[in-house]
Structure formats: structure tokens, C-alpha cells
Design a protein around this motif. Structure first.
Motif, short mmCIF file in Angstrom:
data_model
loop_
_atom_site.label_atom_id
_atom_site.label_comp_id
_atom_site.label_asym_id
_atom_site.label_seq_id
_atom_site.Cartn_x
_atom_site.Cartn_y
_atom_site.Cartn_z
N ASN A 90 0.91 -1.19 -0.02
CA ASN A 90 0.13 0.00 -0.25
C ASN A 90 0.96 1.09 -0.06
OD1 ASN A 90 -1.50 2.35 0.82
ND2 ASN A 90 -3.18 0.83 1.84
N PRO A 91 1.09 1.82 -1.21
CA PRO A 91 2.18 3.03 -1.27
C PRO A 91 1.86 4.27 -0.49
CG PRO A 91 0.77 2.75 -3.36
CD PRO A 91 0.53 1.56 -2.48
N ASP A 92 0.38 4.47 -0.33
CA ASP A 92 0.09 5.60 0.43
C ASP A 92 0.40 5.51 2.06
OD1 ASP A 92 -1.13 6.95 -1.84
OD2 ASP A 92 -2.96 5.86 -1.63
N GLN A 93 0.31 4.33 2.33
CA GLN A 93 0.61 4.17 4.17
C GLN A 93 1.84 3.43 4.19
OE1 GLN A 93 -3.58 2.45 4.51
NE2 GLN A 93 -3.16 3.16 6.54
N ASN A 94 2.64 3.21 3.16
CA ASN A 94 3.92 2.55 3.33
C ASN A 94 3.71 1.07 4.17
OD1 ASN A 94 6.06 3.68 2.19
ND2 ASN A 94 6.75 5.17 3.97
N LEU A 95 3.14 0.48 3.46
CA LEU A 95 2.53 -0.83 4.18
C LEU A 95 3.16 -2.13 3.21
CD1 LEU A 95 -0.96 -0.06 5.78
CD2 LEU A 95 1.09 -0.96 7.04
N PHE A 96 3.59 -2.92 3.77
CA PHE A 96 3.99 -4.16 2.84
C PHE A 96 3.52 -5.62 3.40
CE2 PHE A 96 6.77 -0.56 2.80
CZ PHE A 96 6.82 -0.21 1.19
N LEU A 97 3.38 -6.48 2.63
CA LEU A 97 2.86 -7.74 2.95
C LEU A 97 3.40 -8.89 2.10
CD1 LEU A 97 -0.50 -8.76 3.86
CD2 LEU A 97 0.44 -10.05 1.96
N VAL A 98 3.79 -9.94 2.51
CA VAL A 98 4.06 -11.09 1.93
C VAL A 98 3.35 -12.28 2.71
CG1 VAL A 98 6.28 -10.37 1.12
CG2 VAL A 98 6.28 -11.58 3.21
N VAL A 99 3.10 -13.32 1.94
CA VAL A 99 2.78 -14.61 2.54
C VAL A 99 3.78 -15.63 2.06
CG1 VAL A 99 0.83 -16.45 2.36
CG2 VAL A 99 0.37 -13.97 2.27
N LEU A 100 4.27 -16.39 3.00
CA LEU A 100 5.01 -17.74 2.64
C LEU A 100 4.32 -18.82 3.05
CD1 LEU A 100 8.21 -16.12 4.17
CD2 LEU A 100 7.70 -16.28 1.58
N GLY A 101 4.38 -19.89 2.36
CA GLY A 101 3.56 -21.17 2.47
C GLY A 101 4.83 -22.49 2.78
N GLU A 102 4.55 -23.21 3.61
CA GLU A 102 5.47 -24.26 3.92
C GLU A 102 4.75 -25.60 4.43
OE1 GLU A 102 9.92 -24.82 5.65
OE2 GLU A 102 8.40 -23.52 6.91
N SER A 103 4.87 -26.54 3.95
CA SER A 103 4.37 -27.86 4.09
C SER A 103 4.67 -28.21 5.73
CB SER A 103 4.73 -29.01 3.17
OG SER A 103 4.27 -30.39 3.74
N ARG A 104 3.75 -28.73 6.23
CA ARG A 104 4.06 -29.45 7.77
C ARG A 104 4.97 -30.40 7.75
NH1 ARG A 104 -1.22 -30.40 10.97
NH2 ARG A 104 0.09 -31.01 12.45
N ALA A 105 5.09 -31.15 6.56
CA ALA A 105 6.09 -32.46 6.45
C ALA A 105 7.60 -31.83 6.49
CB ALA A 105 5.78 -33.28 5.29
N ALA A 106 7.73 -30.62 6.16
CA ALA A 106 8.86 -29.84 5.86
C ALA A 106 9.48 -29.21 6.90
CB ALA A 106 8.99 -28.88 4.79
N VAL A 107 8.72 -29.15 8.17
CA VAL A 107 9.27 -28.59 9.61
C VAL A 107 9.23 -29.56 10.66
CG1 VAL A 107 8.39 -26.19 8.65
CG2 VAL A 107 6.80 -27.93 10.18
N SER A 108 10.01 -29.16 11.66
CA SER A 108 10.17 -29.76 12.57
C SER A 108 8.82 -30.18 13.41
CB SER A 108 10.87 -29.08 13.92
OG SER A 108 11.16 -29.74 14.92
N PRO A 109 8.43 -31.38 13.94
CA PRO A 109 7.22 -31.86 14.43
C PRO A 109 6.97 -30.91 15.56
CG PRO A 109 8.76 -33.85 14.03
CD PRO A 109 9.52 -32.60 14.07
N GLY A 110 5.66 -30.67 15.52
CA GLY A 110 5.39 -29.59 16.79
C GLY A 110 3.95 -28.99 16.28
N ASN A 111 3.31 -28.18 17.33
CA ASN A 111 2.06 -27.78 17.12
C ASN A 111 2.29 -26.17 16.56
OD1 ASN A 111 2.77 -25.93 19.25
ND2 ASN A 111 1.77 -27.27 20.79
N LEU A 112 0.98 -25.61 16.30
CA LEU A 112 0.77 -24.35 15.70
C LEU A 112 1.79 -23.46 16.56
CD1 LEU A 112 -0.20 -22.14 13.62
CD2 LEU A 112 -2.16 -22.18 14.94
N GLU A 113 1.76 -23.31 17.85
CA GLU A 113 2.22 -22.37 18.80
C GLU A 113 4.00 -22.47 18.64
OE1 GLU A 113 1.18 -20.25 21.01
OE2 GLU A 113 -0.90 -20.76 21.14
#
Length: 205
Positions: A90-113
Motif C-alpha cells: 500500500n504505497p500511500d501508507q508505506n505498508l508491505f505484505l508477503v505470504v510464505l507457505g510451507e508444508s508441515r512435513a517440511a518442518v520440525s514436528p510440533g504444534n502451531l504455537e
């Protein structure tokens, strides 16, 4: 099996460290992004779906999308992050956003927290200095999906930045939805940062 999982986690961690560190550094460098960035017509991993309900930024790689609120637009491919599923600003407010996705199988076992904490520590690892310790917000859902959200502020390349980092669990995928702004605008942009994150959703929603 344990060794294989361990190696997989180490490789995944290195990849995530790299992309999230770039997020902090590149994100800061784009705080002065042109209001009319050059766009060669190739939207890469995303495209804009224009409909009567408004413009939707849709990922070509993952089944997710983001409704573009007033003032928000798609960022040119790779402007904010080289591996983003979605990237907008959002150029008027100097705001930036990205979304990064990753499979649960690719990360260490654990919960959302635990995963949210891991991602946050990686993000903070890209800071030259932490300006303020992370603060957990009251957000626990984004578009009906379980979520964990933190506010964190850090100095990256001698520029203070305020981040709102949200980890969303959608089925077998974790998504990091990260919004940032110059630190001196964090109060003025607080509502807009929270609001745009709630526009993140599954493709079928």
C-alpha cells in the motif's frame, strides 16, 4: 527414520532462515518502493482476479488468496520476497505484505504455537537489533483457520521496522502472513495491518 527427519528439518530451517532474513532486509529496502513500480506483465507466482466482490490476489503455487483492500495492490514479482506466494503493498501508507507457505512435513514436528515461535525467532535473527520484545496479540483465527500472531520491532540495515507476524495453519500447510511498516508509522498503521491480515484466506473461501 529419525536421522532422515532430522536432516530434513535442518535443510528446511536453513531455507527458511534464508528467505525470512531476505524478507527483513529486502522489505526494508523497499520501504521507498515507487508508487508506480515497473511491471513487465509477468505476475509470476500470483495474479489479480477482478470481480464484483473486489480484487483478489491469488497464488498460482498454493491454494490461497488475499482480498486487496482500498489502497493495496500487487507488488511486482520478487520485489518484496523472492519466494513469496503472495506479495502486496500500500504505497500511500508505506505498508508491505508477503505470504510464505510451507508444508508441515517440511518442518520440525510440533504444534502451531511452536511453529509460530520458530518462525518469529528466525525473523528476529535477521535484525541488527531488536527494538522491542515480541508481543502476542489476541488473534487466534484468520478466516476461520487457527492462527498465532505477534507484534515485533527491529532494526534492519539501520532502519527501524514494525512487523505484524501471523502464522496460520491450513490443513497440511503453515503460512506466514507478514505485514510491515516503518517503525515511526506503526501506531498510525496498526489498524490497517491487522485488517489486511484478516483478508487472507483459502482459495475456495
Amino acid at each position: 527414520m529419525a536421522n532422515k527427519g532430522s536432516k530434513g528439518w535442518q535443510g528446511s530451517a536453513l531455507a527458511v532462515v534464508a528467505v525470512v532474513a531476505v524478507l527483513g532486509l529486502t522489505g526494508c529496502n523497499t520501504l521507498g518502493l515507487s508508487r508506480s513500480p515497473r511491471n513487465n506483465g509477468d505476475m509470476g507466482n500470483q495474479f489479480v482476479d477482478r470481480g464484483f466482490r473486489g480484487d483478489m490476489l491469488v497464488s498460482r503455487m498454493k491454494p490461497v488468496r488475499l482480498r486487496l483492500q482500498n489502497g493495496w495492490q500487487a507488488a511486482p514479482t520478487g520485489t518484496l520476497h523472492p519466494n513469496a506466494e503472495l506479495e502486496a503493498y500500500n504505497p500511500d501508507q508505506n505498508l508491505f505484505l508477503v505470504v510464505l507457505g510451507e508444508s508441515r512435513a517440511a518442518v520440525s514436528p510440533g504444534n502451531l504455537e511452536e511453529q509460530a515461535s520458530n518462525y518469529l525467532q528466525i525473523l528476529k535473527g535477521g535484525f541488527n537489533q531488536v527494538i522491542a520484545n515480541q508481543a502476542r496479540t489476541g488473534v487466534d483465527r484468520v478466516s476461520g483457520f487457527p492462527a498465532v500472531q505477534y507484534e515485533v520491532r527491529g532494526d534492519v540495515s539501520q532502519r527501524p521496522v514494525a512487523y505484524l507476524h501471523t502464522t496460520v495453519e491450513m490443513g497440511e500447510e503453515y503460512y506466514q502472513v507478514v505485514v510491515w511498516t516503518p517503525d515511526d508509522l506503526r501506531m498510525a498503521n496498526a489498524d490497517a495491518m491487522r485488517s489486511v491480515i484478516q483478508e487472507f484466506r483459502a482459495a475456495q473461501q
